[in-house]
Enzyme design. Structure first.
Site, PDB file in Angstrom:
ATOM      1  N   LYS A  79      31.748  26.217  43.544  1.00 53.67           N
ATOM      2  CA  LYS A  79      32.345  26.459  42.227  1.00 53.67           C
ATOM      3  C   LYS A  79      33.731  25.810  42.167  1.00 53.67           C
ATOM      4  O   LYS A  79      34.497  25.882  43.130  1.00 53.67           O
ATOM      5  CB  LYS A  79      32.453  27.975  41.984  1.00 53.67           C
ATOM      6  CG  LYS A  79      32.920  28.365  40.590  1.00 53.67           C
ATOM      7  CD  LYS A  79      32.940  29.895  40.433  1.00 53.67           C
ATOM      8  CE  LYS A  79      33.358  30.330  39.040  1.00 53.67           C
ATOM      9  NZ  LYS A  79      33.381  31.801  38.901  1.00 53.67           N
ATOM     10  N   SER A 154      30.801  33.750  35.012  1.00 52.70           N
ATOM     11  CA  SER A 154      31.425  32.450  34.881  1.00 52.70           C
ATOM     12  C   SER A 154      30.920  31.404  35.862  1.00 52.70           C
ATOM     13  O   SER A 154      31.179  30.211  35.681  1.00 52.70           O
ATOM     14  CB  SER A 154      32.937  32.599  35.077  1.00 52.70           C
ATOM     15  OG  SER A 154      33.216  33.034  36.402  1.00 52.70           O
ATOM     16  N   SER A 178      30.527  37.745  37.797  1.00 49.72           N
ATOM     17  CA  SER A 178      30.394  36.300  37.604  1.00 49.72           C
ATOM     18  C   SER A 178      29.485  35.597  38.605  1.00 49.72           C
ATOM     19  O   SER A 178      29.192  34.412  38.447  1.00 49.72           O
ATOM     20  CB  SER A 178      31.769  35.625  37.619  1.00 49.72           C
ATOM     21  OG  SER A 178      32.404  35.820  36.381  1.00 49.72           O
TER      22      SER A 178
END
Lengths: 486, 98, 494
Positions: A79, A154, A178
């Site tokens: 990420k 997210s 997330s």
């Protein structure tokens, strides 16, 4: 040769045994990204040359007979909120576009030390604020099950990278769900470890007391392998727990729930959850009971305040954490015409560099911390946090793990909730309590809704008992025998 | 407590160094009001005797030895800066002393 | 308004905030060096530059220093204390929040006694807490190099993150006309304590000790406090006294003219001796303090605190009183000793065998003069207590006279070696062998028969001329007292 549907445990074993090379594996996944990512937009950066160079180094080390790390040659997508030395790290924001960190996050360094091939950086809601990955400054990531829908967030890019088999493993971060919510939305396994179990050094903070990095994988055993590599004490993170990593790999290898007490949280069932979500949740409990688990009901009366407490604590910490993006030392600078003051340039830059959700939360946090409001908002939210931790403590006296649906719904259409923050925030209703209390949670895919969209089930365990998640998750995976392929 | 005014939003924006447009001020005033109304629920919990929890991990005395660690060179430190002069970060004029 | 008049009409109340930089090797929250004066931005890392993803870790030595400071100021050490973020945007503060302490400081509720003209004032200490320093800005363009009128600024973050302890007094009341001196004496006493603890360089000129002075006036000494101003960054002892005096005069003028004092920060100008307005309370930042989530609390156990208490040196005032009594110095002599920074030097010289009077004589006499002439502080002269004690011993045993001793000092300061090496190299020992002296005595008598006769006739005072002749012929390397004895014995048979 395509390795898209070979799981990570088998990839590591095959490379170690010389059945195939790390370069072949890396090439396969790089090809897959090239084929699919125009549509999915899961990656913000793909490190073709770096990945191949690492793969070649692994192959060479093997040829020399050197001992290989546990993830040697296995591609991992990271990420874009974790720093990667020499690779851009944007946090999905214009504010950091083009910033290339001079240092690795501890998680990144742990991956490299384990021989992992870092294949690229994945898309995300800007500064990890969101539940749909629509808040990325670089365009939304799309759900491989239905490109018209969001993948959750997210960590949507990392979830999609694994769901679409662009990488066998990926890393996300989870502040209020997330990792777990996008895992549910895309039909993969996602784990938020115990707070303090994985170092936060190099994780660009959203809410420091809630953030935790964790693995995405297609199987519980794969997730365990990555979890074990990521985790461990780090002296550079003052909140890192100085204790052995829970035995997650062993737990995933022997997922026996006989006699395990699985607590169903009364407050996280029922009306608020989509019908198919409820049905699959019940079927999963039945399957676990058939496998020997004891299903009990537990009550966590303060969970109904969790969302409110979370949306005070998170924006408060975030408003402070994001103050460092001020156009002085790195990142974007807007409006510096030689005449404007530093205050004006900071304000113009932050106005231009942050998206609407980030600004909304900065404003909210600034308000909640303001003198005169602190006690009623931030102070009270911290007390609610204590009560939620107490609820968990009571629940774990009756159950070894807790189970809830991961998210109230399956993936919703792009754009549906973009300007309806409260409705978006409700996506995390079941995942937020674990972050507030610092305990670990896992989402396991359990089936599809009537529209063919994935559904997840969440397990939660006491702090530093992450291994119990892998026992329960592994058992559920075996019991329902369902592998998600979009 | 909410019913947050546009002026309050403007004050928050100044504190947070956000040069919000007029439209944004109105829009955020409306949205913050909705959100704050929702989160004000935390006040419904009777919690006078409850200890606030600022952190999920109960650690204390996490210290580092007072030993030098290698840092960045000036070149590395300045490499991402929007403007540099004389090995320092060049910033727009500062209006007031802190 | 003149100060005397201001004080006759108003009662001043002070509050002093002192920031002291600790002299740890590394910064408060990262492993960067704290050395003063390094090239810009060479003592920085991701943490103190606030690069995304970096995290602070507390310097344990800094915490111990904070606790020791708290103990030396008679404070209670909090069993549990926490860091908090103080949020405000400023370009020399990389995170745009300062990690400080707010409602749970490490040390609270102490005091420090200070003496002014024989009176003791007990200054209450509200709190001492840990925080971090900011970077430094150079203001470019414009005429003055000051912040106002500058075109842009250049920031160096070497200082960002250096450990600071902020020490805040309770309101200081009842000092009246002595307020400026008390303020100065407090900062001086605090500096002495910090120096004796060895926790800071306490160099005001380098900014490692900085003072903010709060001043308010009230017409009635029993009445409520007046509105205060906070004069920032007063950076010498003399300025502390001047700034407080100026602010009392200025506020008295405003109040006497029927005006009101605005609660504000003010800036001290060394050159004009005046303060100018800064930020008012209305413009003040809302710092939005909240517990620092990146750091764990500090839990100071009783055992740890007692271990640290055992490392405290004797308080400077107590030590001075003890030494003064032991050495038999007058108050005036003791003040000279302290002002000349000679306390430790004299103490060490006595330990090395000198008498108190002898040690004082050399350090406050000849060596103080050299220090003045060269502009080098007494402790920094290239001569140590052992050397001075040896010189004093050589004088006491008659090997050197004072004039020769000064030559030995010359030699040591010139780097010619130890006292004994200089004596040997320069051939400075007195001629103490009577046989050799008697030859010179007899020569002098033979060469001055008239004088010799006067002495024989009972005019003993006339022997001085003969002593002078002997000293001349021995080129000063004789003990004049012994020469006189030998001459008198020779001439009178006594």
């Amino acid at each position: 040769m395509s390795f898209s549907y070979t799981n990570a445990v088998d990839l590591a074993a095959g490379i170690a045994a010389g059945d195939f090379s790390a370069r072949e594996v890396a090439t396969s996944f790089l090809d897959r990204i090239a084929e699919t990512d125009d549509q999915l937009n899961a990656f913000l950066a793909v490190d073709v040359s770096g990945a191949l160079a690492t793969a070649d180094a692994i192959d060479a080390a093997r040829a020399r007979g050197e001992a290989l790390g546990p993830l040697a040659g296995v591609p991992v997508a990271v990420k874009d909120v974790l720093t990667t030395k020499g690779l851009p790290t944007t946090c999905g924001s214009k504010m950091l576009e083009g910033w290339i960190p001079a240092y690795d996050a501890t998680v990144t360094a742990n991956l490299r030390n384990a021989g992992a091939v870092i294949i690229g950086k994945t898309n995300m809601d800007e500064f990890a604020m969101g539940s749909s990955t629509e808040n990325s400054a670089f365009g939304p990531t799309r759900n491989p099950w239905d490109a018209g829908r969001i993948p959750g967030g997210s960590s949507g890019g990392s979830a999609v990278a694994v769901a679409a088999r662009q990488a066998p493993l990926s890393i996300g971060t989870d502040t209020g769900g997330s990792i777990r919510q996008p895992a549910a939305m895309t039909g993969v396994v996602g784990v938020k470890p115990t707070y303090g179990g994985v170092s936060c050094y190099g994780l660009v903070a959203l809410a420091s007391s809630l953030d935790q990095a964790g693995p995405f994988a297609t199987t519980v055993a794969d997730a365990a392998m990555l979890h074990a590599v990521m985790a461990g004490h780090d002296p550079r993170d003052s909140t890192s727990i100085d204790a052995p990593v829970p035995p997650v790999v062993q737990a995933a290898a022997n997922p026996d729930v006989k006699g395990m007490r699985i607590g169903v949280v009364k407050q996280l069932t029922g009306e608020g959850f989509q019908r198919e979500v409820r049905e699959h949740f019940q079927e999963s409990l039945d399957a676990l009971a058939d496998a020997g688990a004891e299903i009990v009901e537990v009550s966590c009366p303060h969970f109904e305040y969790a969302l409110a407490a979370y949306y005070l604590i998170l924006p408060s910490e975030a408003s402070s954490n994001l103050a460092k993006f001020d156009a002085m030392r790195y990142g974007l600078r807007v409006g510096d015409d030689g005449d404007r003051s530093v205050e004006q340039v900071m304000a113009l830059t932050r106005e231009a560099g942050f998206g609407p959700e980030v600004k909304r939360r900065i404003m909210l946090g600034t308000y909640a911390l303001s003198s005169g409001y602190y006690d009623a908002y931030y102070g009270q939210a911290q007390k609610v946090r204590t009560l939620i931790a107490n609820d968990f403590a009571a629940a774990f006296s009756q159950a070894d793990v807790l189970a809830t649906p991961t998210a109230p719904t399956t993936a919703f259409p792009l754009g549906e909730k973009v300007d309806d923050p409260l409705s978006m925030y409700l996506q995390d209703i079941a995942t937020i309590p674990a972050n507030l209390a610092g305990i670990p949670g896992m989402s396991v895919p359990v089936g599809l809704d009537d529209q063919g969209l994935p559904i997840g089930l969440q397990f939660m365990a006491p702090a530093m008992a992450d291994d119990r998640l892998y026992v329960a998750g592994g058992a559920l995976e075996a019991a329902i025998g369902w592998e998600a392929r979009p | 407590m909410p019913a947050i005014s546009r002026d309050e939003v403007a004050h928050l924006a100044r504190l947070a160094r956000l040069d919000l447009s007029d439209d944004e001020l109105s829009h955020y005033a409306e949205q913050l009001d909705v959100i704050l109304t929702a989160v004000t629920r935390v006040g419904e919990v009777a919690a006078q005797d409850v200890e606030p929890m600022s952190h999920p991990v109960m650690l204390d005395n996490v210290f580092r030895a007072d030993v030098l660690q290698p840092g960045l060179t000036a070149e590395e430190a300045l490499s991402a800066a929007p403007a540099v002069e004389d090995s320092r970060f060049r910033v727009p004029r500062i209006l007031d002393e802190e | 308004m003149r100060f005397e008049q201001a004080i006759s009409e108003f009662d001043p109340v002070l509050g002093l905030e002192v920031h002291v930089e600790l002299n740890t090797e590394t910064k408060m929250f990262c492993g960067c060096s704290t050395t003063f004066g390094a090239a810009p931005n060479t003592q920085v890392c991701p943490v103190c530059l606030a690069l995304p993803g970096s995290l602070p870790v507390v310097n344990g030595t800094a915490v111990e220093s904070a606790i020791r400071i708290g103990l030396a100021l008679n404070c209670a050490i909090a069993p549990r204390s926490r860091f908090a973020r103080k949020n405000y945007f400023y370009p020399d503060m990389p995170k745009n929040y300062q990690i400080s302490q707010y409602d749970e400081p490490i040390a609270v509720n102490g005091y420090l006694d200070v003496d002014v003209d024989g009176d003791t004032y007990r200054i209450g200490i509200e709190r001492a807490h840990m925080e971090e320093d900011t970077g430094k800005s150079l203001h470019m363009g414009g005429a003055t190099g000051r912040i106002h009128g500058a075109d842009y600024s250049l920031v160096d973050y070497n200082r960002a993150g250096i450990p600071l302890i902020e020490i805040v007094t309770k309101p200081i009341e009842g000092t009246g006309e002595k307020a400026p001196e008390v303020a100065r004496a407090y900062v001086a006493a605090l500096r002495d304590i910090l120096r004796s603890l060895g926790v800071s360089d306490v160099r005001m000129e380098q900014g490692s000790l900085r003072c903010d002075a709060n001043v308010s006036l009230r017409p009635d000494p029993q009445g409520p406090f007046g509105t205060r101003t906070e004069t920032k960054n007063v950076n010498s002892l003399r300025s502390v006294e001047r700034a407080v005096r100026h602010e009392i005069e200025r506020q008295a003028d405003v109040l006497a003219a029927g005006g009101t004092i605005v609660q504000e920060t003010r800036h001290w100008h060394e050159d004009t001796g005046k303060t100018t307005p800064g930020r008012t309370k209305e413009e003040a930042e809302d710092y939005r303090y909240f517990p620092e989530p990146d750091l764990a609390p500090v839990a100071a156990s009783e055992q740890w605190v007692e271990q640290l208490r055992a490392t405290l040196p004797e308080p400077p005032a107590q030590r001075r009183a003890r030494l003064q009594q032991h050495w038999g110095f007058t108050d005036l002599e003791m003040r000279d000793v302290v002002n000349a920074q000679a306390l430790e030097l004299i103490e060490q010289t006595i330990e090395a065998g000198a008498s108190a009077a002898g040690a004082k004589k050399w350090w406050l006499g000849e060596l103080a003069r050299r220090s003045n002439d060269s502009g080098v502080a007494l402790p920094d002269l290239p001569i140590d207590a052992v050397g001075v004690a040896r010189i004093e011993a050589l004088v006491a045993e008659g090997t050197l006279n004072d004039k020769m001793a000064r030559q030995v000092i010359d030699g040591i300061l010139a780097g010619e070696g130890s006292a004994d090496e200089v004596v040997a190299a320069r051939g400075l020992a007195l001629v103490s062998d009577d046989t050799a002296l008697l030859v010179a005595v007899d020569e002098a008598i033979a060469g001055n028969p008239d004088v010799a006769q006067k002495v024989r006739d009972g005019k003993v005072a006339a022997v001085g001329a003969l002593v002078g002749a002997v000293m001349k012929s021995t080129r000063g390397q004789a003990d004049a007292g012994r020469v006189r004895e030998l001459l008198v014995a020779r001439l009178t048979g006594e």
